[in-house]
Design a protein around this motif. Structure first.
Motif, PDB file in Angstrom:
ATOM      1  N   ASN A  82       0.817  -1.215   0.000  1.00 19.17           N
ATOM      2  CA  ASN A  82       0.000   0.000   0.000  1.00 19.17           C
ATOM      3  C   ASN A  82       0.852   1.267   0.000  1.00 19.17           C
ATOM      4  O   ASN A  82       0.328   2.363   0.176  1.00 19.17           O
ATOM      5  N   VAL A  84       2.587   3.141  -2.251  1.00 20.14           N
ATOM      6  CA  VAL A  84       2.343   4.209  -3.223  1.00 20.14           C
ATOM      7  C   VAL A  84       0.978   4.844  -3.000  1.00 20.14           C
ATOM      8  O   VAL A  84       0.845   6.073  -3.009  1.00 20.14           O
ATOM      9  N   SER A  85      -0.048   4.038  -2.774  1.00 20.28           N
ATOM     10  CA  SER A  85      -1.382   4.613  -2.569  1.00 20.28           C
ATOM     11  C   SER A  85      -1.444   5.424  -1.275  1.00 20.28           C
ATOM     12  O   SER A  85      -2.095   6.471  -1.227  1.00 20.28           O
ATOM     13  N   THR A  86      -0.745   4.995  -0.235  1.00 18.53           N
ATOM     14  CA  THR A  86      -0.722   5.741   1.021  1.00 18.53           C
ATOM     15  C   THR A  86      -0.011   7.077   0.840  1.00 18.53           C
ATOM     16  O   THR A  86      -0.492   8.123   1.290  1.00 18.53           O
ATOM     17  N   ALA A  88       0.445   8.702  -2.006  1.00 17.82           N
ATOM     18  CA  ALA A  88      -0.357   9.536  -2.908  1.00 17.82           C
ATOM     19  C   ALA A  88      -1.523  10.165  -2.154  1.00 17.82           C
ATOM     20  O   ALA A  88      -1.840  11.348  -2.342  1.00 17.82           O
ATOM     21  N   HIS A  89      -2.148   9.398  -1.282  1.00 17.06           N
ATOM     22  CA  HIS A  89      -3.262   9.924  -0.489  1.00 17.06           C
ATOM     23  C   HIS A  89      -2.766  11.035   0.440  1.00 17.06           C
ATOM     24  O   HIS A  89      -3.386  12.105   0.520  1.00 17.06           O
ATOM     25  N   SER A  92      -1.997  14.070  -1.588  1.00 17.15           N
ATOM     26  CA  SER A  92      -3.216  14.722  -2.082  1.00 17.15           C
ATOM     27  C   SER A  92      -3.875  15.527  -0.965  1.00 17.15           C
ATOM     28  O   SER A  92      -4.432  16.600  -1.220  1.00 17.15           O
ATOM     29  N   GLU A 139       8.385   7.970  -0.646  1.00 25.95           N
ATOM     30  CA  GLU A 139       7.448   8.220  -1.745  1.00 25.95           C
ATOM     31  C   GLU A 139       6.847   9.624  -1.656  1.00 25.95           C
ATOM     32  O   GLU A 139       6.649  10.291  -2.670  1.00 25.95           O
TER      33      GLU A 139
END
Length: 159
Positions: A82, A84-86, A88-89, A92, A139
């Motif tokens: 998780n 990259v998604s973490t 990115a979140h 954002s 990241e």
């Protein structure tokens, strides 16, 4: 939900209570869980056929590993799954906060639009401090650098 692999059947059930898990687990050879599902010794005692427990995420603190091992089940996780998604979140949310997006959204939904009130700030040439430069921190740093930010970090494992 099925599987394209012959002889493999996949069932998706979320939000199960412990008693539901106890009743359902005897039917399965493997289970994939996230952090919300707790596989205690009590629950694992009801799963004699379970051979594999996969945690979609970093930790395995929600699985009684000694009880699983005693019952012959292998416990594994997916560190980095998780990441990259973490990141990115998180980034954002940083952008959203800097640009006052939640406030502007609420204003528009309230039938108003005072755009000067919601200008926010540019991230370019700003400094971002990151505590911990593990997978997620690294990241986030990449994204910040792509936005033209300076990054300073603190991590006890880095010189």
């Amino acid at each position: 939900m099925g599987s394209k692999e012959p002889g493999v059947e996949v069932t998706v059930k979320t939000g199960m209570k412990p008693e539901e898990l106890k009743a359902e687990l005897p039917k399965y050879d493997a289970i994939i869980i996230r952090s919300e599902t707790k596989l205690t010794a009590d629950i694992l005692a009801c799963a004699p056929n379970l051979k594999a427990i996969a945690r979609a995420g970093t930790g395995i603190d929600n699985v009684d590993v000694p009880a699983a091992s005693k019952n012959g089940a292998i416990v594994m996780n997916t560190p980095g799954g998780n990441t990259v998604s973490t990141a990115a979140h998180a980034f954002s949310l940083l952008v959203s906060t800097a640009r006052n997006i939640p406030q502007a959204d609420a204003s528009v939904k309230g039938g108003k639009w005072d755009r000067k009130k919601f200008q926010g700030v540019e991230l370019y040439d700003k400094t971002l401090g990151i505590l911990g430069m593990g997978r997620i921190g690294s990241e986030i740093a990449r994204r910040a650098i792509a936005f033209g930010m300076r990054v300073v970090a603190s991590d006890p494992y880095l010189s």
